[in-house]
Scaffold this active site. Structure first.
Site, PDB file in Angstrom:
ATOM      1  N   HIS A   1      -0.601 -17.369 -17.828  1.00  0.00           N
ATOM      2  CA  HIS A   1      -2.379 -17.389 -17.961  1.00  0.00           C
ATOM      3  C   HIS A   1      -2.912 -17.578 -19.353  1.00  0.00           C
ATOM      4  O   HIS A   1      -2.783 -17.464 -19.201  1.00  0.00           O
ATOM      5  CB  HIS A   1      -2.466 -17.343 -16.875  1.00  0.00           C
ATOM      6  CG  HIS A   1      -2.367 -16.889 -15.193  1.00  0.00           C
ATOM      7  ND1 HIS A   1      -3.249 -17.789 -14.330  1.00  0.00           N
ATOM      8  CD2 HIS A   1      -1.415 -16.043 -14.428  1.00  0.00           C
ATOM      9  CE1 HIS A   1      -2.284 -17.265 -13.110  1.00  0.00           C
ATOM     10  NE2 HIS A   1      -1.627 -16.434 -13.267  1.00  0.00           N
TER      11      HIS A   1
ATOM     12  N   CYS B   1      -1.072 -24.632 -19.610  1.00  0.00           N
ATOM     13  CA  CYS B   1      -2.027 -24.948 -19.206  1.00  0.00           C
ATOM     14  C   CYS B   1      -2.909 -25.901 -20.271  1.00  0.00           C
ATOM     15  O   CYS B   1      -3.261 -24.841 -20.932  1.00  0.00           O
ATOM     16  CB  CYS B   1      -2.565 -25.226 -17.910  1.00  0.00           C
ATOM     17  SG  CYS B   1      -1.487 -24.801 -16.034  1.00  0.00           S
TER      18      CYS B   1
END
Length: 218
Positions: A129, A196
């Site tokens: 993350h 991401c």
């Protein structure tokens, strides 16, 4: 992303089974400049298409590499971005079909259906993350800052530290990332770090892209 994964990256044919890998983790938002893309591509072995089409990624949705032969990474250190993180072995969420990254943003996940640190070929995939609305910045919050020449040290379950040198930093739309390259068990040995990036879609509550770092044994 937040604790839950955000959308499917793609479906991969995996032997006789299909595998859906999710858009991996939460993300940083501003686009990065690609560096070393040709180097990353050159590390992968060109693989002929499978009979009947589909991806040639040599993984399955339920079979692990040979028992006792794999050395899982258990800790990752990246001095350039001040990262020291524990690594959990993860697979695919059977309910959602998504890459199951650890829920804590401080921890990262090793894709256990791929190579371990002892492998002499293939891509060792670790994803994490960037951030979370509830937990704040994650372990890979600054991953997009890595550049060629930076070092990454992975400690295996055998206690051995293995150092890698970054050769590429790329950003892909999640629908266009070449999974067969980054999840392959063939080609030169390499470490693949994924999180991401790109613009954040407030309505969909997701980032558009994936940041991919490729590193080779130093």
């Amino acid at each position: 992303m937040t604790v839950r994964h955000r959308g499917a990256l793609a479906a991969m044919a995996a032997g006789v089974a299909a595998l859906t890998v999710a858009a991996l983790v939460a993300c940083g938002s501003r686009p990065v400049e690609d560096v070393g893309a040709e180097d990353a591509a050159a590390l992968a072995s060109p693989t002929p298409p499978r009979a009947g089409g589909g991806s040639s990624v040599p993984v399955t949705s339920g079979d692990l590499p040979e028992a006792g032969r794999t050395v899982p990474p258990v800790r990752l250190r990246i001095p350039a971005i001040d990262v020291t993180a524990s690594i959990n072995a993860v697979g695919i969420n059977r309910r959602t079909g998504e890459f199951e990254v650890p829920p804590s943003v401080d921890e990262i996940g090793w894709y256990r259906f791929g190579p371990g640190l002892e492998a002499e070929a293939g891509s060792v995939v670790i994803a994490g993350h960037v951030d979370s609305a509830d937990q704040g910045e994650g372990a890979f919050y600054r991953l997009r800052e890595l550049d060629r020449g930076d070092t990454v040290t992975a400690t295996g379950s055998d206690g051995e530290e293995r150092t890698y040198r970054v050769v590429a930093r790329e950003e892909y739309d999640k629908t266009k990332i070449p999974l067969e390259r980054y999840f392959a068990r063939d080609g030169q040995p390499r470490l693949t770090l994924i999180t991401c990036g790109g613009p954040f879609d407030a309505q969909e509550r997701r980032y558009r892209d994936n940041i991919v770092i490729t590193a080779v044994p130093a």
